[in-house]
Design a protein around this motif. Structure first.
Motif, PDB file in Angstrom:
ATOM      1  N   MET B  54      29.145 -60.774   6.228  1.00 58.41           N
ATOM      2  CA  MET B  54      29.013 -59.835   5.111  1.00 58.41           C
ATOM      3  C   MET B  54      27.667 -60.013   4.409  1.00 58.41           C
ATOM      4  N   SER B  58      24.677 -57.418   3.875  1.00 61.01           N
ATOM      5  CA  SER B  58      24.215 -57.168   2.512  1.00 61.01           C
ATOM      6  C   SER B  58      22.686 -57.217   2.446  1.00 61.01           C
ATOM      7  N   THR B  83      44.051 -58.320   2.617  1.00 63.16           N
ATOM      8  CA  THR B  83      42.714 -58.261   3.204  1.00 63.16           C
ATOM      9  C   THR B  83      42.890 -58.091   4.702  1.00 63.16           C
ATOM     10  N   GLU B 103      43.335 -52.960   3.888  1.00 65.86           N
ATOM     11  CA  GLU B 103      42.616 -53.653   2.818  1.00 65.86           C
ATOM     12  C   GLU B 103      43.054 -53.060   1.471  1.00 65.86           C
ATOM     13  N   THR B 107      39.869 -54.706  -3.384  1.00 70.49           N
ATOM     14  CA  THR B 107      38.902 -55.448  -2.564  1.00 70.49           C
ATOM     15  C   THR B 107      37.990 -54.473  -1.804  1.00 70.49           C
ATOM     16  N   SER B 108      38.539 -53.339  -1.362  1.00 75.36           N
ATOM     17  CA  SER B 108      37.675 -52.328  -0.713  1.00 75.36           C
ATOM     18  C   SER B 108      36.550 -51.913  -1.649  1.00 75.36           C
ATOM     19  N   TRP B 111      33.901 -54.661  -1.773  1.00 79.12           N
ATOM     20  CA  TRP B 111      33.044 -54.719  -0.561  1.00 79.12           C
ATOM     21  C   TRP B 111      32.118 -53.499  -0.534  1.00 79.12           C
ATOM     22  N   ARG B 112      32.632 -52.344  -0.959  1.00 78.66           N
ATOM     23  CA  ARG B 112      31.804 -51.131  -1.043  1.00 78.66           C
ATOM     24  C   ARG B 112      30.573 -51.388  -1.921  1.00 78.66           C
ATOM     25  N   VAL B 116      30.660 -60.279  -1.362  1.00 83.54           N
ATOM     26  CA  VAL B 116      30.871 -61.072  -0.148  1.00 83.54           C
ATOM     27  C   VAL B 116      32.111 -61.943  -0.341  1.00 83.54           C
ATOM     28  N   MET B 117      33.019 -61.935   0.648  1.00 89.21           N
ATOM     29  CA  MET B 117      34.270 -62.697   0.484  1.00 89.21           C
ATOM     30  C   MET B 117      34.159 -64.123   1.032  1.00 89.21           C
TER      31      MET B 117
END
Lengths: 95, 493
Positions: B54, B58, B83, B103, B107-108, B111-112, B116-117
């Motif tokens: 991720m 990014s 997730t 998801e 959390t979506s 991430w959008r 970063v997870m």
């Protein structure tokens, strides 16, 4: 409010949770304690007070009754502990 | 580069924008920090590879000039958010092996926006608890625990239910974390660990893909180290979602622009009923200090009354278990998670649920089943819903006289594992100041305000009108700046 062992066993059965016999007494004590605690609500005047159904002042949205999603059979079944031929497998329920 | 894990989100965004470091470097430092804090048992699942993938994506987005509002910021996710492809346990044995095929909306959204997870963090089982001691995956230890790491003289709780989120953020293993709050599960652990936690208005964050506890109360929110970071993360988490029938279709403000520091003329409500009998002197003192800070900044304290406050906990302990008993009916051993065989279908249900649920969850399902059963529904459940209406009315009246309400967050500093465990009511009292706003659906935030005589963090709580998170955040930042708390946990990554 005091619950006896038999009542706790009955609730556990309604909730479909197996509770070992030797835990029923202790559980009855704990549940009775909680029920006694919540009984103070009896002091509150609720004459003509509507029970709350939603904290947000909104009516539920409506949408057209149509299929918008789907076709995920395998994804839906992927987490099933036991599946076969596109179905969940359950213990036999008819003779 | 250990310095990177001590940055605020705002500073990290700045550093990334100025190319002082990359998202990959920032993430690598945090992945290492997550390993360092393993003795706290904050994480249930670490996802270092996913984090680095991720982070690379990014950096690529930023290079193309497409940086989102949280671009490159490593965060932890409470293990109550589904997730995709990553185990989601709700800290329960009954969800063993469950890997969501989808998801969650919250959390979506994160991430959008470029987050970063780092992994999935521990919690009380199904978010039921105030100390993170009911998890199937073990207790979380607060980084504030005194003594040698792993050999603490007192193992302090991080609060709950978002205990892993709180511990990870306080110990500098994540820049922020998602939490969920049903009766105080974001605000109380934030207070116990000296961080910021905000539960927005009910309906702000979508509940879709969040494992349900009590649907009329559950709300997601951010846990961060500063109010500004909470504003950044809250904006990304919120938003209308047609998949949640209670999601509110309202524009999400840029909460950061609300942080002007100007609270002149603002009326701050001080509810007299929150001066509960036996309140520890240092809790009363920090509350008075908070009032003084706001007064110095030009706000006007006004005494308000919330007459049904004393009934909030009893109301909560009917409404929440009732909803939980219904929501948790889905764990049937058929569709996901644990299955314990039995001679008949009914036996299989009972065996699975008997083995899969821990004691606190079982206790709440049984209470909920009882108060919803024929003959008791009116006496308990409907009565509680009526009292809930009166609690909401109290707040409606109060907000005619004030713009924001100030209270302590919790009735004490963090306690040690083993204390308050015998009596469920004693444990429930932790939520005495946070539950009323949950029942009324109001936004609430805990802000670090100082330390107690034991050196442990104390938090103050701000409550706002529905959808007025902006005032809550603005006043919260004034307290944060006035308090200028410098104490940090003895154990940090």
């Amino acid at each position: 409010m005091s619950l006896d062992k038999a009542t706790v066993a009955k609730i556990a059965h309604l909730a479909r949770i197996k509770v070992p016999d030797d835990e029923l007494d202790h559980l009855a004590g704990e549940l009775s304690q909680i029920l006694t605690f919540v009984e103070q609500l009896g002091e509150v005047d609720t004459q003509d007070v509507p029970p709350m159904t939603s904290v947000a002042a909104q009516t539920l949205r409506r949408r057209k009754d149509e299929v918008t999603d789907g076709g995920y059979r395998d994804a839906v079944l992927s987490n099933g502990p036991e599946t076969a031929e596109g179905f969940y497998v359950v213990p036999k329920v008819v003779e | 580069m250990t310095g990177l894990t001590h940055l605020t989100m705002a500073a990290a965004l700045d550093g990334l924008a100025k190319k002082e470091f990359t998202a990959v470097e920032l993430t690598e430092a945090h992945v290492k920090a997550v390993e360092t804090i393993r003795p706290l048992n904050a994480f249930i699942t670490e996802t270092p590879e996913q984090a680095l993938t991720m982070a690379k994506a990014s950096d690529a987005r930023r290079a193309k000039g497409e940086a989102g509002p949280m671009e490159g910021l490593p965060i932890a996710v409470k293990d109550l958010f589904c997730t995709k492809g990553v185990p989601t346990t709700a800290a329960s044995h009954i969800l063993d092996g469950f890997k969501p095929e989808y998801e969650s909306t919250v959390t979506s959204n994160l991430w959008r926006d470029g987050a970063v997870m780092l992994g999935k963090v521990n919690l009380d089982e199904f978010a039921m608890g105030s100390a993170n001691i009911t998890s199937h995956h073990g207790n979380v230890i607060s980084p504030w625990s005194p003594g040698e790491v792993g050999n603490w003289s007192r193992q302090l709780v991080p609060g709950g239910s978002s205990g892993g989120s709180a511990a990870a953020v306080a110990a500098r293993a994540a820049l922020g974390a998602t939490g969920t709050d049903t009766g105080g599960s974001i605000r109380q652990p934030a207070a116990f660990t000296g961080i910021v936690g905000i539960k927005p208005t009910y309906g702000r964050c979508s509940r879709w893909g969040v494992v349900a506890f009590a649907s009329s109360l559950d709300q997601a929110g951010p846990m961060t180290r500063t109010v500004e970071d909470a504003a950044i993360m809250l904006r990304s988490m919120c938003g209308f979602d047609p998949k949640d029938s209670t999601s509110v279709d309202m524009a999400v403000p840029d909460f950061r622009t609300a942080l002007t520091g100007d609270i002149r003329g603002l009326k701050v409500g001080i509810p007299k009923e929150y001066r509960v009998e036996g309140m520890p002197a240092e809790i009363a003192a920090i509350w008075d200090q908070g009032i003084a800070w706001l007064k110095e900044a030009g706000a006007e304290p006004v005494e308000i009354s919330l007459p049904h406050t004393k009934y909030a906990l009893a109301t909560y302990y009917i409404v929440a278990p009732a909803e939980a008993s219904s929501n948790l009916a889905r764990y049937d051993g058929l569709r996901y998670g644990l299955r314990v065989e039995g001679a008949s279908l009914k036996d299989m249900y009972e065996n699975t649920r008997g083995a899969g649920f821990g004691k606190e969850v079982r206790r709440r399902i049984l209470i909920g089943t009882y108060v919803l059963s024929a003959g008791y529904y009116d006496a308990y459940y409907n009565k509680a819903r009526q009292v809930r209406t009166r609690i909401k009315w109290d707040f409606d009246e109060a907000f005619k006289q004030c713009d924001v309400i100030l209270t302590p967050t919790a009735p004490s500093t963090a306690f040690a594992i083993g204390e308050k465990m015998d009596d469920p009511i004693q444990m429930y009292l932790n939520d005495v100041f946070t539950v009323p706003a949950s029942l009324a659906g109001l936004p609430g935030m805990s802000v670090p305000a100082g330390v107690g005589s034991d050196g442990l963090p104390l938090g103050l709580q701000l409550l706002g009108r529905p959808f007025d998170e902006e005032t809550v955040l603005r006043v919260g930042q004034v307290i944060e700046k006035a308090a200028a708390v410098t104490a940090t946990p003895p154990f940090m990554a």
